[in-house]
Design a protein around this motif. Structure first.
Motif, short mmCIF file in Angstrom:
data_model
loop_
_atom_site.label_atom_id
_atom_site.label_comp_id
_atom_site.label_asym_id
_atom_site.label_seq_id
_atom_site.Cartn_x
_atom_site.Cartn_y
_atom_site.Cartn_z
N VAL A 111 0.86 -1.18 0.00
CA VAL A 111 0.00 0.00 0.00
C VAL A 111 0.89 1.23 0.00
CG1 VAL A 111 -1.71 1.32 1.29
CG2 VAL A 111 -1.88 -1.16 1.20
N MET A 112 0.57 2.20 -0.83
CA MET A 112 1.39 3.41 -0.87
C MET A 112 0.91 4.37 0.20
SD MET A 112 4.03 4.35 -2.28
CE MET A 112 5.03 5.79 -2.01
N ALA A 113 1.67 4.43 1.29
CA ALA A 113 1.33 5.30 2.41
C ALA A 113 2.62 5.92 2.94
CB ALA A 113 0.60 4.53 3.50
N THR A 114 2.48 6.82 3.90
CA THR A 114 3.64 7.57 4.40
C THR A 114 4.52 6.75 5.34
OG1 THR A 114 2.19 8.47 6.13
CG2 THR A 114 2.53 9.81 4.17
N ASP A 115 4.04 5.61 5.83
CA ASP A 115 4.83 4.84 6.79
C ASP A 115 6.09 4.26 6.18
OD1 ASP A 115 3.13 5.30 8.91
OD2 ASP A 115 1.87 3.57 8.49
N ALA A 116 6.02 3.81 4.93
CA ALA A 116 7.20 3.18 4.31
C ALA A 116 8.39 4.14 4.24
CB ALA A 116 6.84 2.63 2.93
N PRO A 117 8.25 5.35 3.69
CA PRO A 117 9.41 6.25 3.70
C PRO A 117 9.79 6.72 5.10
CG PRO A 117 7.47 7.37 2.80
CD PRO A 117 7.14 5.91 2.91
N LEU A 118 8.81 6.92 5.98
CA LEU A 118 9.13 7.33 7.35
C LEU A 118 10.05 6.31 8.01
CD1 LEU A 118 8.64 9.06 9.96
CD2 LEU A 118 6.80 7.43 10.47
N LEU A 119 9.68 5.03 7.97
CA LEU A 119 10.48 4.00 8.64
C LEU A 119 11.84 3.84 7.98
CD1 LEU A 119 7.78 1.26 9.38
CD2 LEU A 119 8.62 3.07 10.86
N ALA A 120 11.89 3.97 6.66
CA ALA A 120 13.17 3.83 5.96
C ALA A 120 14.15 4.91 6.40
CB ALA A 120 12.95 3.89 4.45
N PHE A 121 13.72 6.15 6.42
CA PHE A 121 14.63 7.24 6.75
C PHE A 121 14.94 7.30 8.25
CE2 PHE A 121 12.74 8.99 2.72
CZ PHE A 121 13.88 8.75 1.96
N LEU A 122 13.95 6.97 9.10
CA LEU A 122 14.23 6.92 10.54
C LEU A 122 15.26 5.84 10.86
CD1 LEU A 122 10.85 7.40 12.47
CD2 LEU A 122 12.80 8.95 12.38
#
Length: 499
Positions: A111-122
């Protein structure tokens, strides 16, 4: 190899699933058509990612979602790196496996949501943080700058990145050794790199009345709900067993209490707890005084997975580790089966979980077909009263609405001020309200919409079957003479006209 294999499987599932976009995904696609440094409800990273992947393969659903599994693969590699640095390669491998099979990650990878980039960069920032004390010279400066950039990118993904800063601040306050690893130069470099990365979004917010910040704050507020909701608290805590995994979450909570009470926490444990506990505890408290979605504690998922792996290996709890992996692998198999074959989800009693990814294309086609029955040029707009329908119709009607003389898509604004992106960017105004086709999903709103026009036709009901038990219906009618009724100055909601 395991990360690559599972990522490849997820990519294959993206291209094979018949499930449609969630309305929020359609909204992010809309944002990607006009790149900016910020949007009404979210920072810009998700729109940038969609822009990049759809430029490669087009606007079809799998290309829109393409970056999600790739970002989780990056997070998995960072989890391995953090675990290896803190505890050794075995723990890094175990933590990566737990994260990769985490139920929340299964969903977020498709699912394209904001969690994937958030967790990657954090997690990238966390990796830089744990590596920095072991580096010297230019490498140390590079890690400090990289940490700042990663934190800035995390904030550009979702403002829940604040938990990363809380984790760093908490650990520096508790650990003398951590403070000793930082010099004024590295601190200034990390801070400057982070602020420089985030600066364009801050400028955008300042120019737009801090719209995204206000929306985020409104989500966190209780908004008139009754305080001290034990039911909401119980639902949220139960949901964490579902999204983190039942065995890993039990180990995380039980291990924290046990080791802290016996004063057996190691320095590495304390570091990871500084990043794991703040999102979990803060959002748990929020669920008690207001409400909270299960994924709002997501900033703690990656460090939490490393902790659980470290403790299970330290305790030689091989059986529990295998049971955790087996349980989460079984969940992953069932989830993939549902994604690839929604009929299986119906039979398994899981159809409700996928209802928002069904029926939007068919509903859009029904609305467009009704509009086409009107003489060309006779409609000023097609108007909807639901943001989900607006987003989905904008995506699935992208080759119709507003093209070749067909009516554009507009959003009816219920209150005095816009409450979402659609109401902000495409509000129904008098210029588009002479004669319109209205599509209403909400029967409560239908009377209010009609109240904003001088005349309306009889309703035509269209329905779309979602599964054996559920159906989505909409009322369609022609409305003429848009003349909005007065809005209550306090609530902002429409005031019924007197007959």
């Amino acid at each position: 190899m395991i990360t690559a294999a599972l990522t490849a499987l997820r990519l294959a599932a993206l291209f094979a699933t018949p499930l449609e976009l969630y309305p929020d995904e359609a909204q992010y696609w809309l944002w990607s058509r006009t790149l900016d440094w910020g949007y009404y409800s979210k920072p810009p990273m998700i729109a940038w990612l969609i822009w990049g992947t759809t430029r490669i393969g087009g606007d079809a659903e799998p290309w829109l979602r393409l970056s999600a599994p790739l970002l989780h693969a990056l997070t998995t590699l960072c989890v391995y790196g953090v675990g290896r640095r803190l505890y050794g390669a075995a723990t890094g491998f175990a933590a990566a496996a737990l994260y990769l099979l985490m139920p929340a990650v299964q969903l977020s990878s498709l699912v394209m949501a904001t969690d994937a980039p958030l967790l990657a960069f954090l997690t990238l920032a966390l990796l830089a943080y744990v590596e920095l004390p072991h580096a010297a010279g230019r490498r140390r400066l590079g890690l400090a700058a990289g940490l700042g950039v990663a934190m800035g990118l995390a904030f550009l993904s979702k403002y829940a990145a604040i938990y990363g800063l809380i984790g760093i601040g908490l650990h520096l306050a508790l650990s003398r050794e951590a403070r000793a690893a930082w010099t004024p130069a590295t601190a200034a470099l990390a801070t400057g790199a982070g602020l420089l990365t985030l600066a364009p979004n801050l400028a955008w917010n300042a120019a737009h009345g801090f719209a995204t910040v206000q929306h985020t704050a409104a989500n966190a507020a209780w908004g008139g709900r009754q305080l001290f909701n034990f039911a909401e608290l119980g639902d949220f805590v139960a949901s964490q067993f579902g999204v983190f995994g039942p065995i890993p979450f039990a180990v995380l909570i039980g291990g924290t209490i046990l080791l802290a009470s016996r004063r057996r926490l190691r320095s590495q444990d304390v570091l990871l707890l500084c990043f794991t506990l703040p999102p979990l505890l803060i959002v748990t408290g929020q669920s008690f005084i207001s409400r909270a979605n299960a994924n709002w504690s997501g900033a703690g998922y990656a460090p939490g997975a490393i902790l659980v792996a470290a403790w299970l290996l330290r305790w030689r709890a091989k059986g529990w580790f295998i049971a955790a992996l087996a349980t989460q692998a079984a969940v992953a198999i069932v989830f993939l089966a549902c994604v690839l074959n929604p009929a299986f989800a119906d039979k398994a009693g899981l159809a409700n979980a996928f209802k928002r990814a069904k029926g939007w294309e068919q509903m859009t086609e029904a609305i467009a077909e009704r509009a086409l029955r009107e003489p060309k040029g006779s409609l000023d707009a097609v108007v909807v009263d639901d943001r989900f329908l607006f987003n989905a119709a904008a995506y699935y009607g992208r080759d119709y609405f507003g093209l070749d003389g067909e009516p554009p898509l507009r959003m009816w604004v219920r209150e005095t001020h816009p409450q979402n992106q659609a109401e902000t960017t495409a509000p129904l105004t008098a210029a588009h309200g002479r004669r319109v086709l209205v599509a209403s999903l909400d029967e409560v709103y239908q009377a209010e919409v009609m109240n904003d026009f001088r005349s309306v036709s009889s309703r035509e009901i269209v329905g779309v079957r979602l599964d054996r038990k559920r159906k989505r219906t909409a009322g369609l009618f022609i409305a003429e003479g848009f003349a909005p009724a007065p809005r209550d100055p306090v609530s902002g909601k429409p005031i019924p006209r007197r007959p």
